[in-house]
Design a protein around this motif. Sequence first.
Motif, PDB file in Angstrom:
ATOM      1  N   PRO A 112       0.807  -1.224   0.000  1.00  0.00           N
ATOM      2  CA  PRO A 112       0.000   0.000   0.000  1.00  0.00           C
ATOM      3  C   PRO A 112       0.843   1.278   0.000  1.00  0.00           C
ATOM      4  N   TRP A 113       2.036   1.223   0.582  1.00  0.00           N
ATOM      5  CA  TRP A 113       2.890   2.407   0.629  1.00  0.00           C
ATOM      6  C   TRP A 113       3.651   2.617  -0.676  1.00  0.00           C
ATOM      7  N   VAL A 114       4.054   1.519  -1.310  1.00  0.00           N
ATOM      8  CA  VAL A 114       4.828   1.605  -2.550  1.00  0.00           C
ATOM      9  C   VAL A 114       3.931   1.993  -3.722  1.00  0.00           C
ATOM     10  N   GLY A 115       2.720   1.492  -3.707  1.00  0.00           N
ATOM     11  CA  GLY A 115       1.791   1.784  -4.793  1.00  0.00           C
ATOM     12  C   GLY A 115       1.571   0.552  -5.658  1.00  0.00           C
ATOM     13  N   ASN A 119       1.760  -0.308  -9.067  1.00  0.00           N
ATOM     14  CA  ASN A 119       2.187  -0.005 -10.427  1.00  0.00           C
ATOM     15  C   ASN A 119       3.133  -1.081 -10.944  1.00  0.00           C
ATOM     16  N   CYS A 120       2.657  -2.314 -10.925  1.00  0.00           N
ATOM     17  CA  CYS A 120       3.451  -3.434 -11.426  1.00  0.00           C
ATOM     18  C   CYS A 120       3.394  -3.454 -12.950  1.00  0.00           C
ATOM     19  N   GLN A 166       0.940  -8.441 -15.390  1.00  0.00           N
ATOM     20  CA  GLN A 166      -0.342  -8.919 -14.875  1.00  0.00           C
ATOM     21  C   GLN A 166      -0.275 -10.429 -14.871  1.00  0.00           C
ATOM     22  N   PRO A 167      -0.447 -11.146 -13.825  1.00  0.00           N
ATOM     23  CA  PRO A 167      -0.720 -10.720 -12.457  1.00  0.00           C
ATOM     24  C   PRO A 167       0.491 -10.052 -11.816  1.00  0.00           C
ATOM     25  N   THR A 168       0.261  -9.350 -10.740  1.00  0.00           N
ATOM     26  CA  THR A 168       1.353  -8.643 -10.081  1.00  0.00           C
ATOM     27  C   THR A 168       2.417  -9.638  -9.610  1.00  0.00           C
ATOM     28  N   CYS A 169       3.585  -9.146  -9.326  1.00  0.00           N
ATOM     29  CA  CYS A 169       4.697 -10.021  -8.933  1.00  0.00           C
ATOM     30  C   CYS A 169       4.379 -10.796  -7.647  1.00  0.00           C
ATOM     31  N   SER A 170       3.713 -10.157  -6.696  1.00  0.00           N
ATOM     32  CA  SER A 170       3.393 -10.865  -5.459  1.00  0.00           C
ATOM     33  C   SER A 170       2.330 -11.938  -5.696  1.00  0.00           C
ATOM     34  N   ALA A 171       1.336 -11.648  -6.526  1.00  0.00           N
ATOM     35  CA  ALA A 171       0.329 -12.660  -6.854  1.00  0.00           C
ATOM     36  C   ALA A 171       0.967 -13.803  -7.637  1.00  0.00           C
ATOM     37  N   CYS A 217      11.283  -7.742 -13.596  1.00  0.00           N
ATOM     38  CA  CYS A 217      10.494  -6.536 -13.348  1.00  0.00           C
ATOM     39  C   CYS A 217      11.443  -5.358 -13.118  1.00  0.00           C
ATOM     40  N   ASN A 218      11.922  -4.790 -14.192  1.00  0.00           N
ATOM     41  CA  ASN A 218      12.822  -3.646 -14.129  1.00  0.00           C
ATOM     42  C   ASN A 218      12.524  -2.735 -15.322  1.00  0.00           C
TER      43      ASN A 218
END
Length: 76
Positions: A21-24, A26-27, A30-35, A60-61
Amino acid sequence: MTPLARLFALPVRAYRLVLSPWVGFNCRYQPTCSAYALEALEKHGAFKGGWLAAQRILRCNPWGGCGYDPVPGEKR
Protein backbone atom coordinates in the motif's frame (compact mmCIF):
# COMPACT_ATOMS: atom_id res chain seq x y z
CA MET A 1 0.62 -25.82 -0.45
CA THR A 2 3.48 -27.64 1.21
CA PRO A 3 4.68 -26.46 4.64
CA LEU A 4 7.95 -25.18 3.17
CA ALA A 5 6.08 -23.28 0.46
CA ARG A 6 3.89 -21.72 3.16
CA LEU A 7 7.05 -20.58 4.90
CA PHE A 8 8.36 -19.07 1.65
CA ALA A 9 5.00 -17.32 1.15
CA LEU A 10 5.16 -15.48 4.49
CA PRO A 11 7.47 -12.67 3.29
CA VAL A 12 5.32 -12.23 0.17
CA ARG A 13 2.15 -11.96 2.26
CA ALA A 14 3.89 -9.52 4.64
CA TYR A 15 4.96 -7.39 1.67
CA ARG A 16 1.38 -7.34 0.34
CA LEU A 17 0.02 -6.38 3.76
CA VAL A 18 2.60 -3.82 4.89
CA LEU A 19 4.68 -2.41 2.03
CA SER A 20 2.50 -2.70 -1.06
CA PRO A 21 0.00 0.00 0.00
CA TRP A 22 2.89 2.41 0.63
CA VAL A 23 4.83 1.60 -2.55
CA GLY A 24 1.79 1.78 -4.79
CA PHE A 25 0.16 -0.53 -7.28
CA ASN A 26 2.19 -0.01 -10.43
CA CYS A 27 3.45 -3.43 -11.43
CA ARG A 28 4.56 -3.89 -15.04
CA TYR A 29 3.05 -7.35 -15.31
CA GLN A 30 -0.34 -8.92 -14.87
CA PRO A 31 -0.72 -10.72 -12.46
CA THR A 32 1.35 -8.64 -10.08
CA CYS A 33 4.70 -10.02 -8.93
CA SER A 34 3.39 -10.86 -5.46
CA ALA A 35 0.33 -12.66 -6.85
CA TYR A 36 2.62 -14.49 -9.30
CA ALA A 37 4.90 -15.57 -6.44
CA LEU A 38 2.02 -16.92 -4.36
CA GLU A 39 0.56 -18.78 -7.34
CA ALA A 40 3.95 -20.22 -8.30
CA LEU A 41 4.50 -21.44 -4.74
CA GLU A 42 1.02 -22.98 -4.73
CA LYS A 43 1.45 -24.76 -8.08
CA HIS A 44 5.10 -25.77 -8.02
CA GLY A 45 6.15 -25.93 -4.37
CA ALA A 46 8.88 -24.12 -2.48
CA PHE A 47 11.92 -24.66 -4.66
CA LYS A 48 10.64 -24.42 -8.23
CA GLY A 49 7.98 -21.88 -7.24
CA GLY A 50 10.56 -19.79 -5.42
CA TRP A 51 12.85 -19.98 -8.44
CA LEU A 52 10.05 -18.86 -10.78
CA ALA A 53 9.15 -16.00 -8.43
CA ALA A 54 12.78 -14.86 -8.22
CA GLN A 55 13.09 -14.90 -12.02
CA ARG A 56 9.92 -12.84 -12.33
CA ILE A 57 11.12 -10.25 -9.83
CA LEU A 58 14.40 -9.94 -11.72
CA ARG A 59 12.48 -9.35 -14.96
CA CYS A 60 10.49 -6.54 -13.35
CA ASN A 61 12.82 -3.65 -14.13
CA PRO A 62 12.77 -0.61 -16.45
CA TRP A 63 14.48 -2.58 -19.24
CA GLY A 64 12.35 -5.70 -18.78
CA GLY A 65 9.08 -6.57 -20.42
CA CYS A 66 5.51 -5.92 -19.44
CA GLY A 67 2.05 -7.36 -20.03
CA TYR A 68 0.35 -10.65 -19.25
CA ASP A 69 2.76 -13.22 -17.82
CA PRO A 70 1.02 -16.20 -16.17
CA VAL A 71 2.68 -18.87 -14.05
CA PRO A 72 3.67 -21.78 -16.31
CA GLY A 73 1.72 -24.98 -15.86
CA GLU A 74 3.20 -28.23 -14.69
CA LYS A 75 4.97 -30.37 -17.30
CA ARG A 76 3.37 -33.73 -17.94
